[in-house]
Enzyme design. Structure first.
Site, PDB file in Angstrom:
ATOM      1  N   ASP A 320       0.364   7.444   1.424  1.00  0.00           N
ATOM      2  CA  ASP A 320      -0.136   8.620   2.123  1.00  0.00           C
ATOM      3  C   ASP A 320       0.908   9.719   1.928  1.00  0.00           C
ATOM      4  OD1 ASP A 320      -1.474  10.294   4.128  1.00  0.00           O
ATOM      5  OD2 ASP A 320       0.231   9.750   5.393  1.00  0.00           O
ATOM      6  N   ASP A 530       1.142   6.155   7.786  1.00  0.00           N
ATOM      7  CA  ASP A 530       1.692   6.276   9.138  1.00  0.00           C
ATOM      8  C   ASP A 530       0.663   6.669  10.191  1.00  0.00           C
ATOM      9  OD1 ASP A 530       1.433   8.919   8.053  1.00  0.00           O
ATOM     10  OD2 ASP A 530       2.703   9.632   9.688  1.00  0.00           O
ATOM     11  N   ASP A 534      -4.911   6.372   8.190  1.00  0.00           N
ATOM     12  CA  ASP A 534      -4.506   5.448   7.121  1.00  0.00           C
ATOM     13  C   ASP A 534      -4.902   4.008   7.427  1.00  0.00           C
ATOM     14  OD1 ASP A 534      -3.178   7.475   5.632  1.00  0.00           O
ATOM     15  OD2 ASP A 534      -1.467   7.340   6.981  1.00  0.00           O
TER      16      ASP A 534
END
Length: 638
Positions: A320, A530, A534
C-alpha cells in the site's frame, strides 16, 4: 513453585534420571545388583513419567500411537531381558531431548509473550482535580491518566501534558527510548522515563495494541506449519508400522528356527529404538519456534509457524502507498510566488486562511508556517466562507483572498478577463508540479497577488532501502494505491518500483483482486498495508503484513505478520530468517532419515548392540534440536 516446575521441571527430571543411572552403575559394581535395579527403576520413573503420560493420553484419548510410547515400550523391553543400563540410558536421553524441545517452545513463548507480565493492573486517573486509583479494565476513552517516572503506561493514548522519554522496546523493538511530548501517541505496557506524563486514553484495555499483541501470541502458539502437520500425521502411521514390524521380528524368526526367542526379542528391541522417528519429529518445531522467537525480539511478530514458512517462499510483495511506503502526512515541497510578493507573506496568508480547517493539506501548510516562524492572527480575518468542492475564501486586511484547487484560479481568471497576465507561466508551473505527483493549492486576491503551494506525501526514510533489498533478493515489488496515477507514478519512481507494477485509483476490493492476480502470476505473494481499506487484500495474500504502530485494528486482525515499529526494512530480514529456518529444517530431516536408515540397515545386516542403537538414535534427536536452536542466535542481515 508451579512456574519454576513449568520452566525447569523436565530438564530437572532428566538430570535426576541421569544421576540415578550413574548411581545404579556404581552400586552394581561395588555393592548389590538388587539395589542397582531399584535405582534403575527410579531413573526410569524420573525420566519417563512425563513421556509415558503423554503417550498414554494419545493412546486412550486420541486413539493413536506416538513415539513416546514406542520409547517407553523399548526401554521396558530392554529391562525385561536384563539390559537395565541400556533401557535406563534410552529413557534418560529421550527425556533430555524432550526437555530441550520443551525449552525451545518455552523460550519462544517467553520471548513473544513476556509482554503479558508488563501489563499494569491499575492506573492513576485524574478526576475532578483529584488523583484516583482505577483498574485498567475500568478506564474509559477520554480519561486522563497520570504516568509517573518509572511507571508503565496503563493504556494507549495521546500525551496532553508533560515531556519524557518512553522505552517502547517491549512493543516496537526500538532499542532507544523515544521522546514524547504533547500530541504524541503512546502505548500501554511501555516504560516511562524520568518525566511525568498526562495521557488521554484513546483505546479501551481490550482494544489496545498491547491486548492485540497478546491475542496474536495465543494464535501463534496454536498454529503449526504445514510441514509439521504432515510430520505429526506421518508419525502416527509410522509408529503403527514399527509396532507391527517389531512384533514380526519377535515371532517369525523363532518360529522358522532362524534364531532363539531371546535373540529375536533383543533384535526387535534394537529395531524399535533405532526405527523410532524421534529425530524426524523434532526436526521442525524447535527450528520454527526459535526463528519466531528471534523475530519477536526484533519487533516482528508472526501469528504462527505456517506464515514464516510461507514468507520464506515469497516471490512478490505488494505495498500500500499511503502510510506504508509514505509517511501518510503531506508536506509542503514547493512554494512559488508571482509578482512583487514575498514567500513569507504567502505562507502567512495561506496558514491564516487554512487555520480553521482540519484537512491534511491545511495542516501541512500550517506546519510549514510554524516551521518558518510565521505567526498569524485570527482577528485579521472575517467573512470566512467554505467554497464547497473548491476551497476557502475570507476577508483579510480589507481584501478578498481565496485558496483552493487550481481550477478556482482558472474560474476567477475566466470571470475577470485580463486579470491574470502571466497565466501561461502559472499554468506551466502547476502542470509541472502535478506531473511530479504533487497536490497543488493556489492562493490569490483580486489585486493579482498569486502564489502556488505544492504538497506531497513524503516517502518514508527506510522505504527505499526496503524496496532495494527485496529487489536484490529477486522479489518483485508492486504498489497498490487509491491515489491518483500521477502521484503513484512519482512515488514509485522515487522508490525504484517499475511503472508497470504500479496500480492506482484502487478501491479496497480492487486491491484484493490485484493480489489474487499476483498470486496467479507470481505464486506466493505478500501484501503490506496499514489501513482498514487494506484488510481485504491482506486476507487474500499468502502472507498479510501489517504496520503495527500505525496500523488499523482491522489490518492487525487480518494480517499474518505484524511489524511492531513499522520498519519495512525488516521484511527482507524476516524472509532471510525464514529461508534459513527452512534450510535448517531440511538439514534436520535429511540427517534424521539418514541416521534412521543406517541404523535399521545395520541392525538387519550385521546386528548392532542396544547401547549403540540408543546412542545413535537419541544422539541424532539431540543434534537436530540443537541445530534448530541455532536460529535463536541468527544474525540480522546488514
Amino acid at each position: 513453585m508451579k512456574k519454576w516446575m513449568h520452566r525447569y521441571g523436565e530438564i530437572t527430571a532428566a538430570a535426576v534420571s541421569g544421576l540415578g543411572i550413574v548411581a545404579a552403575a556404581i552400586v552394581n559394581n561395588y555393592w548389590s545388583s538388587e539395589v542397582a535395579v531399584l535405582l534403575y527403576l527410579f531413573a526410569f520413573i524420573m525420566g519417563g513419567f512425563v513421556k509415558a503420560v503423554e503417550g498414554m493420553k494419545t493412546l486412550f484419548v486420541d486413539k493413536d500411537l506416538d513415539v513416546n510410547l514406542l520409547m517407553i515400550f523399548a526401554a521396558i523391553g530392554a529391562a525385561s531381558i536384563g539390559y537395565w543400563t541400556e533401557g535406563a540410558l534410552l529413557i534418560f536421553i529421550f527425556a533430555l531431548s524432550g526437555a530441550l524441545e520443551t525449552y525451545t517452545m518455552n523460550k519462544s513463548s517467553r520471548d513473544i509473550s513476556a509482554l503479558a507480565e508488563l501489563k499494569p493492573e491499575t492506573a492513576v486517573v485524574m478526576k475532578e482535580g483529584k488523583e484516583q486509583q482505577a483498574r485498567i479494565e475500568e478506564l474509559q476513552i477520554g480519561d486522563i491518566v497520570i504516568v509517573k517516572p518509572g511507571d508503565r503506561l496503563p493504556a494507549d493514548g495521546v500525551v496532553c501534558e508533560g515531556t519524557s522519554a518512553v522505552d517502547q522496546s517491549s512493543i516496537t523493538g526500538e532499542s532507544i527510548p523515544v521522546d514524547k511530548e504533547r500530541g504524541d501517541e503512546v502505548f500501554a505496557g511501555t516504560l516511562n522515563g524520568e518525566g511525568a506524563l498526562f495521557v488521554e486514553v484513546t483505546q479501551s484495555s481490550e482494544s489496545s495494541l498491547f491486548a492485540k499483541i497478546i491475542k496474536m501470541v495465543q494464535e501463534a502458539q496454536s498454529e503449526m506449519p504445514a510441514s509439521q502437520n504432515f510430520i505429526e500425521k506421518f508419525e502416527g502411521i509410522y509408529a503403527k508400522v514399527i509396532v507391527l514390524v517389531t512384533s514380526a521380528i519377535i515371532i517369525i524368526p523363532p518360529l522358522l528356527t532362524w534364531m532363539s526367542w531371546g535373540d529375536a526379542f533383543y533384535k526387535a528391541m534394537v529395531f524399535m529404538v533405532v526405527a523410532s522417528p524421534c529425530a524426524l519429529v523434532a526436526s521442525i518445531m524447535p527450528a520454527m519456534l526459535s526463528a519466531i522467537s528471534t523475530s519477536a525480539r526484533r519487533g516482528v511478530l508472526f501469528k504462527g509457524g505456517a506464515h514464516l514458512e510461507h514468507l520464506a517462499k515469497i516471490k512478490a510483495i505488494a505495498f500500500d502507498k499511503t502510510g506504508t511506503l509514505t509517511a501518510g502526512k503531506p508536506k509542503v515541497t514547493n512554494i512559488i510566488v508571482y509578482g512583487e510578493w514575498e514567500e513569507k507573506d504567502l505562507l502567512g496568508k495561506s496558514a491564516l486562511l487554512e487555520s480553521l480547517s482540519n484537512h491534511p493539506l491545511a495542516k501541512a501548510i500550517k506546519d510549514k508556517a510554524v516551521e518558518a516562524g510565521i505567526a498569524y492572527d485570527h482577528a485579521e480575518m472575517n467573512d470566512f466562507q467554505a467554497l464547497t468542492g473548491w476551497g476557502l475564501q475570507a476577508q483579510i486586511s480589507g481584501r478578498t483572498w481565496k485558496i483552493g484547487k487550481p481550477q478556482l484560479l482558472e474560474q476567477y481568471a475566466g470571470e475577470n478577463n485580463g486579470w491574470l497576465s502571466n497565466r501561461d507561466a502559472v499554468r506551466a508551473d502547476i502542470s509541472r508540479l502535478e506531473a511530479e505527483g504533487k497536490t497543488v493549492t493556489v492562493i490569490f486576491d483580486e489585486t493579482c497577488h498569486i502564489g502556488v503551494i505544492a504538497m506531497r506525501d513524503v516517502v518514508r526514510q527506510e522505504a527505499k532501502d526496503a524496496i532495494a533489498n527485496l529487489q536484490q533478493a529477486g522479489i518483485k515489488t508492486v504498489m497498490l494505491t487509491g491515489d491518483q496515477p500521477k502521484t503513484a507514478y512519482a512515488i514509485a519512481a522515487e522508490l525504484g518500483i517499475e511503472r508497470e507494477y504500479v496500480y492506482a485509483g484502487l478501491l479496497p476490493e480492487d486491491k484484493a483482486v490485484r493480489i489474487a492476480e499476483m498470486k496467479e502470476k507470481f505464486g506466493t505473494t505478500a501484501m503490506v498495508g496499514d489501513g482498514v481499506n487494506d484488510a481485504p487484500a491482506l486476507a487474500v495474500a499468502t502472507v498479510g503484513i501489517a504496520m503495527g504502530a500505525a496500523g488499523s485494528g482491522a489490518a492487525l486482525e487480518t494480517a499474518d505478520l505484524v511489524l511492531m515499529n513499522d520498519d519495512i526494512t525488516k521484511i527482507s530480514d524476516s524472509i532471510a530468517l525464514g529461508k534459513r529456518a527452512i534450510t535448517i529444517i531440511k538439514q534436520n530431516i535429511v540427517f534424521a532419515i539418514a541416521v534412521i536408515s543406517v541404523l535399521i540397515a545395520s541392525n538387519f545386516i550385521s546386528g548392532i548392540s542396544l547401547p549403540l542403537g540408543v546412542i545413535g538414535h537419541e544422539g541424532s534427536t539431540i543434534l537436530v534440536i540443537l541445530n534448530g536452536l541455532r536460529l535463536l542466535f541468527h544474525r540480522q542481515e546488514a
